[in-house]
Design a protein around this motif. Structure first.
Motif, PDB file in Angstrom:
ATOM      1  N   GLU A 114       8.772   3.895  18.184  1.00  0.00           N
ATOM      2  CA  GLU A 114       8.064   3.660  19.439  1.00  0.00           C
ATOM      3  C   GLU A 114       7.079   2.503  19.341  1.00  0.00           C
ATOM      4  N   ARG A 115       6.345   2.425  18.231  1.00  0.00           N
ATOM      5  CA  ARG A 115       5.239   1.459  18.126  1.00  0.00           C
ATOM      6  C   ARG A 115       5.599   0.194  17.347  1.00  0.00           C
ATOM      7  N   TYR A 116       6.420   0.355  16.305  1.00  0.00           N
ATOM      8  CA  TYR A 116       6.737  -0.793  15.442  1.00  0.00           C
ATOM      9  C   TYR A 116       8.244  -0.824  15.149  1.00  0.00           C
ATOM     10  N   PRO A 117       9.057  -1.082  16.172  1.00  0.00           N
ATOM     11  CA  PRO A 117      10.526  -0.995  15.994  1.00  0.00           C
ATOM     12  C   PRO A 117      11.102  -2.036  15.041  1.00  0.00           C
ATOM     13  N   TYR A 173       0.837  -1.208   0.000  1.00  0.00           N
ATOM     14  CA  TYR A 173       0.000   0.000   0.000  1.00  0.00           C
ATOM     15  C   TYR A 173       0.864   1.247   0.000  1.00  0.00           C
ATOM     16  N   GLU A 174       0.201   2.369  -0.303  1.00  0.00           N
ATOM     17  CA  GLU A 174       0.847   3.684  -0.327  1.00  0.00           C
ATOM     18  C   GLU A 174       0.155   4.597   0.686  1.00  0.00           C
ATOM     19  N   ALA A 175       0.895   5.601   1.154  1.00  0.00           N
ATOM     20  CA  ALA A 175       0.320   6.618   2.032  1.00  0.00           C
ATOM     21  C   ALA A 175       0.909   7.964   1.647  1.00  0.00           C
ATOM     22  N   GLU A 176       0.101   9.021   1.807  1.00  0.00           N
ATOM     23  CA  GLU A 176       0.538  10.361   1.413  1.00  0.00           C
ATOM     24  C   GLU A 176       1.335  11.068   2.501  1.00  0.00           C
ATOM     25  N   HIS A 177       1.204  10.602   3.738  1.00  0.00           N
ATOM     26  CA  HIS A 177       1.920  11.219   4.865  1.00  0.00           C
ATOM     27  C   HIS A 177       1.867  10.258   6.053  1.00  0.00           C
ATOM     28  N   GLY A 178       2.557  10.611   7.110  1.00  0.00           N
ATOM     29  CA  GLY A 178       2.653   9.734   8.263  1.00  0.00           C
ATOM     30  C   GLY A 178       1.336   9.434   8.946  1.00  0.00           C
ATOM     31  N   ARG A 179       0.442  10.404   9.001  1.00  0.00           N
ATOM     32  CA  ARG A 179      -0.837  10.184   9.666  1.00  0.00           C
ATOM     33  C   ARG A 179      -1.648   9.098   8.954  1.00  0.00           C
ATOM     34  N   GLN A 180      -1.626   9.152   7.629  1.00  0.00           N
ATOM     35  CA  GLN A 180      -2.343   8.131   6.856  1.00  0.00           C
ATOM     36  C   GLN A 180      -1.703   6.763   7.070  1.00  0.00           C
ATOM     37  N   LEU A 181      -0.379   6.731   7.159  1.00  0.00           N
ATOM     38  CA  LEU A 181       0.322   5.478   7.435  1.00  0.00           C
ATOM     39  C   LEU A 181      -0.104   4.918   8.791  1.00  0.00           C
ATOM     40  N   GLN A 182      -0.196   5.778   9.791  1.00  0.00           N
ATOM     41  CA  GLN A 182      -0.626   5.347  11.122  1.00  0.00           C
ATOM     42  C   GLN A 182      -1.971   4.628  11.063  1.00  0.00           C
ATOM     43  N   GLU A 183      -2.900   5.250  10.356  1.00  0.00           N
ATOM     44  CA  GLU A 183      -4.257   4.691  10.269  1.00  0.00           C
ATOM     45  C   GLU A 183      -4.250   3.306   9.624  1.00  0.00           C
ATOM     46  N   ILE A 196      -1.564   1.138   9.318  1.00  0.00           N
ATOM     47  CA  ILE A 196      -0.840   0.157  10.125  1.00  0.00           C
ATOM     48  C   ILE A 196      -1.661  -0.277  11.332  1.00  0.00           C
ATOM     49  N   ASP A 197      -2.326   0.667  11.974  1.00  0.00           N
ATOM     50  CA  ASP A 197      -3.103   0.334  13.167  1.00  0.00           C
ATOM     51  C   ASP A 197      -4.301  -0.553  12.851  1.00  0.00           C
ATOM     52  N   GLN A 198      -4.628  -0.698  11.581  1.00  0.00           N
ATOM     53  CA  GLN A 198      -5.687  -1.626  11.167  1.00  0.00           C
ATOM     54  C   GLN A 198      -5.139  -3.039  10.994  1.00  0.00           C
ATOM     55  N   GLY A 199      -3.817  -3.172  11.142  1.00  0.00           N
ATOM     56  CA  GLY A 199      -3.213  -4.493  11.086  1.00  0.00           C
ATOM     57  C   GLY A 199      -2.336  -4.762   9.882  1.00  0.00           C
TER      58      GLY A 199
END
Length: 220
Positions: free
Chosen positions: A78-81, A37-47, A49-52
């Motif tokens: 911090e979350r996914y080292p 998948y692709e993401a436009e910025h870090g916030r979108q990536l967070q969303e 990744i947090d879905q699994g």
């Protein structure tokens, strides 16, 4: 070419659509790598990744809106080292390279690099967990040199003198500096005059400029 039979999942985080599309096509054409998948910025990536959907490797830009590469790398550390971060950026500033490495990036290549270098970087991340380029090596060498120079500079001053320089580089008055350091105004005057003489400067501005130039203080 990578001879492993294991396909590594890759995510791409960059705010430029055309660049992303080109990288997706390129990486998916390499052996044993797939951009999931692709993401436009870090916030979108967070969303995402947090879905699994946790990738093994993330290709990460630095300059992005909403949540840039620095903040994203810090969050990932911090979350996914265990996710391996490969920086893709136009920025070759050494301080930026060092900062990203300290935030957990495992490799750093420039966007104008040859596609072969990107494939090599992904292969090395898959095999060893790191990808060291000449850019990284030079940045690390210079950083070590600068740290050594800084330590040599600090040897010329007592802890109290360094503390005084730090406060003098703020908006505090000399009386307020005296209160901060739990010293008398006369003692503070002594620190000031001794440093003026030691550094061959004639004013507080000269003292502050010296301290900043030699990285004895950090300007927030």
């Amino acid at each position: 070419m990578n001879q492993s039979n294991t396909t590594s999942s890759v995510a791409l985080v960059d705010d430029h659509t055309l660049f992303r599309k080109g990288i997706v096509e390129l990486v998916n054409g390499f052996d044993n790598f797939e951009i999931i998948y692709e993401a436009e910025h870090g916030r979108q990536l967070q969303e995402i990744i947090d879905q699994g959907d946790v990738p093994e490797i993330i290709l990460l830009d630095i300059s992005m809106p909403i949540m840039d590469g620095f903040a994203t790398a810090a969050w990932l550390r911090e979350r996914y080292p265990d996710i391996k971060i490969l920086i893709l950026s136009m920025n070759d500033d050494e301080q930026t390279v060092i900062r990203m490495l300290k935030l957990g990036a495992k490799g750093y290549i420039l966007k104008d690099a040859d596609p072969i270098q990107l494939e090599e970087a992904l292969n090395q991340l898959q095999k060893t967990g790191f990808y060291h380029t000449e850019l990284i090596s030079q940045a690390l060498v210079n950083n070590i040199y600068n740290e050594a120079e800084l330590q040599n500079q600090k040897k010329n001053f007592s802890d109290r003198e360094l503390e005084f320089m730090k406060h003098a580089s703020s908006e505090l008055t000399y009386r307020e500096i005296a209160d901060k350091m739990c010293l008398s105004p006369r003692t503070i005057d002594g620190y000031r005059e001794n440093l003026f003489e030691k550094l061959n400067v004639k004013s507080r501005v000269g003292l502050v400029l010296y301290a900043i130039k030699h990285k004895l203080v950090k300007v927030e």
